[in-house]
Write a protein that holds these residues in place. Structure first.
Motif, short mmCIF file in Angstrom:
data_model
loop_
_atom_site.label_atom_id
_atom_site.label_comp_id
_atom_site.label_asym_id
_atom_site.label_seq_id
_atom_site.Cartn_x
_atom_site.Cartn_y
_atom_site.Cartn_z
N UNK A 4 0.86 -1.20 0.00
CA UNK A 4 0.00 0.00 0.00
C UNK A 4 0.90 1.25 0.00
N UNK A 5 1.88 1.29 0.88
CA UNK A 5 2.78 2.45 0.93
C UNK A 5 3.63 2.52 -0.34
N UNK A 6 4.11 1.36 -0.75
CA UNK A 6 4.98 1.31 -1.94
C UNK A 6 4.27 1.88 -3.18
N UNK A 7 3.04 1.45 -3.40
CA UNK A 7 2.30 1.87 -4.60
C UNK A 7 1.92 3.36 -4.55
N UNK A 8 1.99 3.94 -3.36
CA UNK A 8 1.72 5.38 -3.25
C UNK A 8 3.03 6.18 -3.13
N UNK A 9 4.13 5.58 -3.54
CA UNK A 9 5.46 6.24 -3.53
C UNK A 9 5.89 6.70 -2.14
N UNK A 10 5.48 5.91 -1.15
CA UNK A 10 5.83 6.29 0.22
C UNK A 10 6.88 5.36 0.83
N UNK A 11 7.44 4.46 0.01
CA UNK A 11 8.47 3.55 0.53
C UNK A 11 9.77 3.87 -0.21
N UNK A 12 10.58 4.71 0.42
CA UNK A 12 11.80 5.17 -0.23
C UNK A 12 12.99 4.97 0.72
N UNK A 13 14.17 5.39 0.27
CA UNK A 13 15.34 5.26 1.16
C UNK A 13 15.38 6.37 2.21
N UNK A 14 14.34 7.20 2.24
CA UNK A 14 14.22 8.18 3.33
C UNK A 14 12.95 7.93 4.14
N UNK A 15 12.43 6.69 4.06
CA UNK A 15 11.23 6.33 4.81
C UNK A 15 11.59 5.56 6.08
N UNK A 42 8.34 -11.96 5.25
CA UNK A 42 9.66 -11.92 4.60
C UNK A 42 9.58 -11.16 3.27
N UNK A 43 8.48 -11.36 2.53
CA UNK A 43 8.34 -10.64 1.24
C UNK A 43 8.32 -9.13 1.48
N UNK A 44 7.62 -8.73 2.51
CA UNK A 44 7.56 -7.28 2.81
C UNK A 44 8.94 -6.75 3.21
N UNK A 45 9.66 -7.52 4.03
CA UNK A 45 11.01 -7.08 4.42
C UNK A 45 11.92 -6.99 3.20
N UNK A 52 14.02 -3.75 1.97
CA UNK A 52 15.45 -3.79 1.65
C UNK A 52 15.69 -3.21 0.24
N UNK A 53 14.84 -3.64 -0.71
CA UNK A 53 14.98 -3.19 -2.10
C UNK A 53 14.86 -1.67 -2.19
N UNK A 106 17.73 -4.90 6.43
CA UNK A 106 16.88 -3.71 6.47
C UNK A 106 17.41 -2.80 7.58
N UNK A 107 17.52 -1.51 7.29
CA UNK A 107 18.03 -0.56 8.29
C UNK A 107 17.09 -0.56 9.50
#
Ligand SMILES: O=c1[nH]c(=O)c2nc[nH]c2[nH]1
Ligand SMILES: [Zn+2]
Length: 453
Positions: free
Chosen positions: A266-277, A287-290, A294-295, A325-326
């Motif tokens: 849900x977050x990913x498809x709304x451009x809310x999963x970035x390297x500053x999230x 595991x798929x979500x983690x 990571x990606x 994952x950080x």
């Protein structure tokens, strides 16, 4: 030994003694009898051996007599990074821990957060939370405020005034069926987020930045999430929210967003999963979500006090680390009852040990690893590790002067001759703000507070 070759730089302060910090390779690196120089901009200019004080003072042009010498039971450690804290919930910290998350939000949280249209109330609570967290050694905080733009701007101003490094988020939510007066329309939320970002950036506070803050998917329409993803992308901003804190919430998100592969999607498809999230909790991520985290380079804020206090779940921090994952730590005030990162360290160890009780094969986190999560890990989780997190030449001097033997403090040193590793472990497990003699952010001493007129 490290030193920059910029010896033309003016030195503001030099400290001599033990420095304890983390690197990518070593969870706890102990640097004994070092000299650390801080330049006029608050950056670490050099780290050298204490034995070389004469040659270093010539090279860097400082008075050897002006060096601040730490005592035998003292050390410097990096300031701690609270990757997730609700400044607005501080007024009821230590209470209201008897309901599960969704009922807790409706019963306690939303009615209190609605009060932040009152700027007097906001100023009082925000001043207290900034002072309390600084005193507890939080040099960097990633704050949730409320939906009220002016009060969120005030939080930024207060953090700046007291010298705390902070990410500040005006909360966005256009869905609230239980406390309907505490929400915005999607358009209001979008406009006010733009105003918040514009006004906060205009202040040019050196250490305070805005963070785009959708509360969590159940509080936001798809339209609002989309607007916020766009705002973050267009302005290259940090993003914070909550994810997979409880099983009930995960189920609710499945019902609200049936066309998505997962909560993370849900977050990913709304451009809310970035390297500053940074996403808080993540107790029930698959595991798929983690892998997706990571990606995308997104991080998790581990909030163990809150996870236990609201009976939400236990984050398997080892699994998150194994996924590369950080990971940082958060107090999550007020779902977490303590505004101290030392508490977050202890609850992280407790959770890891509880997982070990359930499965004796489990690889328990060590106190050294948790120390790293509270400092360098947190700075990486917030993508601020260029500036803070450990003692590296060129980074800002964000540091705690820890005195384990402070008169009237909580630690009794029976054996005396304890080495620095033992002093660190005792501080992490037994210490409190009485042991934090001084706090520095970007080279400036911010604790003890300077009384202002
Ligand atoms: O611990 C939490 N605190 C909150 O305020 C919140 N809002 C959504 N999800 C949340 N979880
Ligand atoms: Zn939270």
């Amino acid at each position: 030994m490290t030193s920059s070759n910029e010896s033309a730089v003016d030195i503001a302060h030099v400290y001599r003694g033990t420095f304890v910090h983390s690197t990518d390779h070593t969870a706890v690196e102990i640097l004994e009898d070092r000299l650390l120089g801080v330049d006029m901009e608050g950056k670490i200019a050099f780290i050298g051996s204490g034995q070389e004080v004469d040659s270093l003072s010539q090279k860097w042009r400082f008075e050897a007599l002006a060096v601040t010498q730490l005592g035998q039971h003292e050390f410097f450690m990096p300031g701690m990074v609270d990757t997730h804290i609700h400044a607005s919930q501080y007024s009821y910290a230590g209470t209201a821990l008897d309901l599960p998350l969704l009922q807790w939000l409706n019963t306690y949280t939303f009615p209190v957060e609605a009060r932040y249209k009152d700027m007097g109330f906001a100023r009082n609570v925000y001043t207290h939370v900034v002072k309390r967290t600084l005193r507890n050694g939080t040099t960097t905080a990633c704050y949730f405020a409320t939906i009220h733009t002016d009060a969120a701007l005030l939080l930024g101003q207060i953090a700046n005034d007291f010298g705390q490094r902070a990410l500040v988020g005006k909360v966005c939510m256009d869905t609230n069926n239980f406390v309907p007066h505490y929400k915005e329309t999607a358009e209001e939320s979008q406009d006010e987020t733009n105003r918040f970002i514009g006004e906060l950036l205009k202040k040019k506070y050196p250490l305070v930045r805005p963070v785009v803050t959708p509360r969590f998917a159940p509080s936001c329409s798809s339209a609002l999430l989309g607007h916020l993803g766009e705002i973050a992308q267009n302005n290259n901003l940090h993003i914070q929210s909550h994810i997979s804190e409880t099983k009930e919430e995960v189920k609710l998100v499945k019902e609200l967003f049936p066309d998505y592969d997962s909560y993370t999607d849900v977050y990913h498809k709304h451009n809310l999963l970035t390297d500053k999230t940074v996403m808080a909790h993540g107790c029930h991520l698959t595991d798929e979500e983690l892998k997706l985290f990571r990606e995308k380079g997104a991080s998790v804020a581990h909030c163990p006090n809150s996870n236990i206090s609201l009976c939400s779940g236990m984050l398997d921090a080892r699994r998150v680390l194994n996924h590369k994952v950080k990971l940082g730590l958060g107090t999550d005030v007020a779902g977490g009852y303590s505004p101290s990162m030392l508490d977050a360290v202890r609850r992280t160890l407790d959770t890891s040990k509880a997982l070990t009780i359930q499965d004796p094969q489990y690889q328990t986190l060590t106190f050294e690893e948790v120390f790293r999560l509270a400092t360098l890990g947190g700075s990486q989780a917030l993508s601020l590790d260029e500036h803070t997190g450990n003692f590296k030449v060129g980074k800002d001097f964000d540091a705690l002067r820890v005195n384990t033997a402070i008169e009237g403090g909580p630690i009794d040193l029976i054996n005396h001759g304890e080495g620095p590793k033992v002093l660190l472990e005792k501080f992490l497990n037994l210490g409190d703000d009485r042991n934090i003699a001084e706090v520095y952010v970007a080279g400036k001493r911010v604790v003890p507070f300077v009384e202002r007129p």
